[in-house]
Design an enzyme around this catalytic site. Sequence first.
Site, PDB file in Angstrom:
ATOM      1  N   ASP A  58      -2.412  -0.273   3.288  1.00 10.76           N
ATOM      2  CA  ASP A  58      -2.780  -0.657   1.879  1.00 10.76           C
ATOM      3  C   ASP A  58      -3.810  -0.141   1.673  1.00 10.76           C
ATOM      4  O   ASP A  58      -5.121  -0.278   2.555  1.00 10.76           O
ATOM      5  CB  ASP A  58      -2.402  -2.228   2.538  1.00 10.76           C
ATOM      6  CG  ASP A  58      -0.984  -2.776   2.465  1.00 10.76           C
ATOM      7  OD1 ASP A  58       0.173  -1.876   2.342  1.00 10.76           O
ATOM      8  OD2 ASP A  58      -0.902  -3.649   2.870  1.00 10.76           O
ATOM      9  N   ARG A  59      -3.564  -0.061   0.517  1.00 13.12           N
ATOM     10  CA  ARG A  59      -5.482   0.658   0.076  1.00 13.12           C
ATOM     11  C   ARG A  59      -7.234  -0.932  -0.143  1.00 13.12           C
ATOM     12  O   ARG A  59      -8.012   0.524   0.127  1.00 13.12           O
ATOM     13  CB  ARG A  59      -5.143   0.887  -1.339  1.00 13.12           C
ATOM     14  CG  ARG A  59      -6.380   0.988  -2.691  1.00 13.12           C
ATOM     15  CD  ARG A  59      -5.863   1.344  -3.697  1.00 13.12           C
ATOM     16  NE  ARG A  59      -6.901   2.380  -4.782  1.00 13.12           N
ATOM     17  CZ  ARG A  59      -6.726   2.715  -5.601  1.00 13.12           C
ATOM     18  NH1 ARG A  59      -5.987   2.953  -6.030  1.00 13.12           N
ATOM     19  NH2 ARG A  59      -7.967   3.185  -5.991  1.00 13.12           N
TER      20      ARG A  59
END
Length: 231
Positions: A58-59
């Site tokens: 995830d970012r």
Amino acid sequence: MNVVYEDNHLIIVNKQPGEIVQGDKTGDATLADSVKAYIKEKYAKPGAVFLGVVHRLDRPVSGLVVFARTSKALSRLNTLFREGRVRKSYLAVVGRVPAPESATLTHWLTRNERLNKSFAHPAEVRGSKQAVLDYRLVGHSERYALLAVRLHTGRHHQIRCQLAAIGCPIKGDLKYGAPRSNPDGSICLHARSVEFEHPVTHALVRAVAPLPQAAPWPAFAEAVEADAELS
């Protein structure tokens, strides 16, 4: 860009929070693009550089991302990941010591695409997928606890969702119930290590990412170094 492991068939990079592994609707530059540029420059490769994306983080998450440098490695790495033959460990900073201090969590997760969020259920419901992880307490400070996490399944936002379900949302993770964000927009989830059989040579590959330097990670450095499974 911090390269942790590299050979002719694969490359493992320590992703920084905020980087995206592959392109999305934002159109922002990606980690994959940076890795391609690195390979092209280092090896003076003409034309396009092949790079296979095997998995994502995830970012707002930091830590290890594995890329394939050849199509043969990509195909075989995809099989290793799909069959659960890649051993991954994560570190998560949460707001309190969980009870018990170590356990296996099993939930059934549903995903809301519109909200880009997963929801944990104690039993199977329509459209759900089983999610299983192990966690254990590594150390704690006055305000936070550090957990080591191993995944048995790979579901959308699995660690974030399951820890929130037991009342331990990850520090900075507003989406899953943390009381406040981190100044840099990250969440305190770090892909610490990865271990698998090399897709071509069959040798054991093990890579370990250093801890992030932003607070509160340095407070747990000694506890992590003393933990044989994490070093």
